[in-house]
Design a protein around this motif. Structure first.
Motif, PDB file in Angstrom:
ATOM      1  N   GLN A  78       0.857  -1.449  -0.124  1.00 24.25           N
ATOM      2  CA  GLN A  78      -0.116  -0.521   0.412  1.00 24.25           C
ATOM      3  C   GLN A  78       0.913   0.734  -0.183  1.00 24.25           C
ATOM      4  O   GLN A  78       0.681   2.344  -0.458  1.00 24.25           O
ATOM      5  CB  GLN A  78      -0.908   0.165   1.006  1.00 24.25           C
ATOM      6  CG  GLN A  78      -1.785  -0.811   0.806  1.00 24.25           C
ATOM      7  CD  GLN A  78      -3.186  -0.941   2.389  1.00 24.25           C
ATOM      8  OE1 GLN A  78      -2.487  -0.383   3.233  1.00 24.25           O
ATOM      9  NE2 GLN A  78      -3.843  -1.945   2.607  1.00 24.25           N
ATOM     10  N   ALA A  79       1.796   1.279   0.759  1.00 24.16           N
ATOM     11  CA  ALA A  79       3.118   2.432   0.522  1.00 24.16           C
ATOM     12  C   ALA A  79       3.501   2.601  -0.604  1.00 24.16           C
ATOM     13  O   ALA A  79       3.869   3.946  -1.051  1.00 24.16           O
ATOM     14  CB  ALA A  79       3.950   2.062   2.400  1.00 24.16           C
ATOM     15  N   GLY A  80       3.622   1.547  -0.958  1.00 22.62           N
ATOM     16  CA  GLY A  80       4.717   1.457  -2.000  1.00 22.62           C
ATOM     17  C   GLY A  80       6.485   1.651  -1.710  1.00 22.62           C
ATOM     18  O   GLY A  80       7.505   1.112  -2.952  1.00 22.62           O
ATOM     19  N   ARG A  81       6.497   2.523  -0.556  1.00 25.01           N
ATOM     20  CA  ARG A  81       7.836   3.105  -0.754  1.00 25.01           C
ATOM     21  C   ARG A  81       8.135   2.539   0.734  1.00 25.01           C
ATOM     22  O   ARG A  81       7.886   2.723   1.737  1.00 25.01           O
ATOM     23  CB  ARG A  81       8.644   4.372  -1.295  1.00 25.01           C
ATOM     24  CG  ARG A  81      10.029   4.013  -0.773  1.00 25.01           C
ATOM     25  CD  ARG A  81       9.728   6.011  -1.313  1.00 25.01           C
ATOM     26  NE  ARG A  81      11.208   5.819  -1.540  1.00 25.01           N
ATOM     27  CZ  ARG A  81      11.745   7.076  -0.516  1.00 25.01           C
ATOM     28  NH1 ARG A  81      10.952   7.633   0.418  1.00 25.01           N
ATOM     29  NH2 ARG A  81      12.756   7.587  -0.153  1.00 25.01           N
ATOM     30  N   ILE A  82       9.453   1.761   1.604  1.00 26.32           N
ATOM     31  CA  ILE A  82      10.233   1.669   3.211  1.00 26.32           C
ATOM     32  C   ILE A  82      10.740   2.116   3.012  1.00 26.32           C
ATOM     33  O   ILE A  82      11.549   1.716   2.183  1.00 26.32           O
ATOM     34  CB  ILE A  82       9.000   0.012   2.917  1.00 26.32           C
ATOM     35  CG1 ILE A  82      10.032  -1.334   2.179  1.00 26.32           C
ATOM     36  CG2 ILE A  82       7.687  -0.243   2.602  1.00 26.32           C
ATOM     37  CD1 ILE A  82       9.721  -2.549   3.183  1.00 26.32           C
ATOM     38  N   ASN A  83      10.865   1.862   4.077  1.00 25.54           N
ATOM     39  CA  ASN A  83      12.884   2.095   4.917  1.00 25.54           C
ATOM     40  C   ASN A  83      12.181   0.594   5.952  1.00 25.54           C
ATOM     41  O   ASN A  83      12.326   0.681   6.221  1.00 25.54           O
ATOM     42  CB  ASN A  83      12.146   3.141   6.347  1.00 25.54           C
ATOM     43  CG  ASN A  83      13.710   3.259   6.710  1.00 25.54           C
ATOM     44  OD1 ASN A  83      14.842   2.671   6.457  1.00 25.54           O
ATOM     45  ND2 ASN A  83      13.760   3.608   8.258  1.00 25.54           N
ATOM     46  N   LEU A  84      14.128  -0.236   4.742  1.00 25.63           N
ATOM     47  CA  LEU A  84      13.495  -1.822   5.433  1.00 25.63           C
ATOM     48  C   LEU A  84      14.725  -1.528   6.635  1.00 25.63           C
ATOM     49  O   LEU A  84      14.451  -2.040   7.205  1.00 25.63           O
ATOM     50  CB  LEU A  84      14.957  -2.230   4.498  1.00 25.63           C
ATOM     51  CG  LEU A  84      14.743  -2.412   2.936  1.00 25.63           C
ATOM     52  CD1 LEU A  84      15.092  -2.433   2.414  1.00 25.63           C
ATOM     53  CD2 LEU A  84      13.093  -3.012   2.841  1.00 25.63           C
TER      54      LEU A  84
END
Length: 424
Positions: free
Chosen positions: A135-141
């Protein structure tokens, strides 16, 4: 994406420019306190205020002192005291009979978690996390993966053994740890103690199996039914939450960040997981996690006290010497690895390219080695399998190139590890 990812490394100064004024300068791994020669020389000797110190990156000596004869080289006082200040009477902060008793009890707990219950929790928690990531498409691993591992620990170590959804207290703890000073051991430990206090306040301990020692964490008696004191239970609860969150979570973050720069490698893993989820893919995932822990070991060093003489490449180390085994130095040494700063998981698939025993020790070893190594490896395998079956991770080459290292409890990135995620 190319299959030659950026791998950050530390830049060390020559020994002539490295000054150790006291034990505080060497008690914690810092680039400015470690000479570059440790990557190429088997041992470096120093004397700090009459205390002899040996910085060791020799595989043979490491195998002997940490594994074969660990009783002759017990945990160093300086390392034990640092852990005690941070966590108290935990596994890492105790020695002798007290430590042995704790190890026996905690080993039983960790062993009981391995099995179908852990697999089910990992599957459900990872599916839940992936839904939010897509849903976010971009995350902080470097935030998302440690939080996922802490959610798994919350359900298994500190819960009924089943996943009950994303816990807000765990999420808040993961965010606080992500924003904390990497080098502040006590500050990080305080965040974890706050989580354990919520575990107590919410009476979550009542829902644990009777075999779980943390069920007795509120026992006011000097010694609980498990044989551990309340202070020991509290200290080990925070310590186990922290060790799993930081070490396993960060290893997963680094692994996906590296893989996110390797399009072809990631595609091959996807195909292997589809065709043989428990066959060749397992070997490939093990090679991936091993290479990740080689480059970014969960612990950078381990310290021992020499109660017995040790000879390293013709140099005699006298009893009473503080021994610093540099795991980072061993793992990045050109003496044992070709292209030591390159990401090459395939090196762990070829028997001819494997280094000698003692050159790869991501969990330290011996009597004072990591007690949770088996559960960490199982979590790494299970979580990576679930993730790679469902999503593709992409890391921008430009953003990757700007990432460096920060020394702390583990090897942290000096900035968030951002990645784009999409469904397979």
């Amino acid at each position: 994406m190319q299959d030659t990812p950026h791998v950050p490394r530390f830049k060390f100064q020559p020994a002539a420019h490295t000054t150790w004024r006291g034990l505080s300068d060497i008690a914690r791994f810092r680039p400015n306190t470690r000479p570059v020669e440790m990557l190429t020389e088997p041992v470096i000797l120093r004397k700090i205020r009459q205390q002899p110190v040996a910085l060791i990156t020799d595989a043979t000596a490491t195998q002997k002192a940490l594994f074969r004869h660990s009783s002759l080289f017990p945990k160093a006082d300086v390392q034990q005291k640092l852990a005690y200040v941070a966590f108290g009477e935990s596994l890492s902060g105790t020695t002798g009979a007290q430590n042995a008793n704790q190890r026996q009890i905690m080993r039983q707990l960790l062993h009981s978690i391995l099995g179908p219950s852990l697999q089910q929790v990992v599957q459900e928690a990872t599916e839940d996390a992936i839904t939010g990531w897509l849903q976010a498409g971009r995350i902080n691993l470097s935030l998302a993966l440690p939080e996922l591992v802490l959610q798994v620990a919350w359900a298994t170590l500190f819960g009924p053994g089943s996943y009950e959804g994303r816990d807000r207290d765990v999420l808040e703890t993961a965010k606080r740890l992500d924003q904390a000073d990497r080098g502040d051991f006590r500050g990080n430990a305080e965040v974890l103690r706050d989580l354990i206090q919520r575990f107590i306040d919410r009476r979550r301990w009542e829902r644990l199996p009777h075999t779980n020692p943390f069920r007795h964490i509120t026992n006011p008696d000097p010694v609980s039914q498990t044989g551990l004191t309340r202070s020991e239970l509290l200290a080990n609860a925070a310590g186990l939450a922290g060790s799993g969150h930081v070490t396993t979570g960060l290893t997963l973050a680094w692994a996906l960040w590296l893989l996110g720069q390797c399009g072809t490698m990631q595609e091959r893993l996807h195909e292997r997981l589809k065709q043989a989820p428990n066959g060749t893919s397992a070997a490939s995932l093990l090679a991936l996690t091993n290479e990740t822990m080689r480059l970014f070991p969960p612990a950078t060093e381990t310290m021992r006290r020499a109660d017995y003489p040790l000879t390293i490449a013709g140099t005699r180390i006298e009893p009473g010497t503080l021994l610093i085994f540099s795991i980072y130095g061993l793992h990045r040494s050109p003496r044992y690895w070709s292209e030591p700063d390159a990401f090459k998981p395939e090196r762990f698939l070829e028997v001819s390219s494997l280094p000698p025993s003692g050159a790869f020790i991501p969990f330290s070893g011996g009597a004072s080695g990591c007690l949770g190594a088996a559960i960490a490896r199982e979590e790494l395998r299970l979580i990576l399998t679930e993730i790679l079956k469902r999503i593709t991770v992409r890391v921008s080459p430009g953003m990757a190139a700007s990432v460096g290292l920060t020394a702390g409890v583990c090897l942290y990135p000096n900035q968030p590890l951002y990645a784009e995620v999409a469904a397979n």
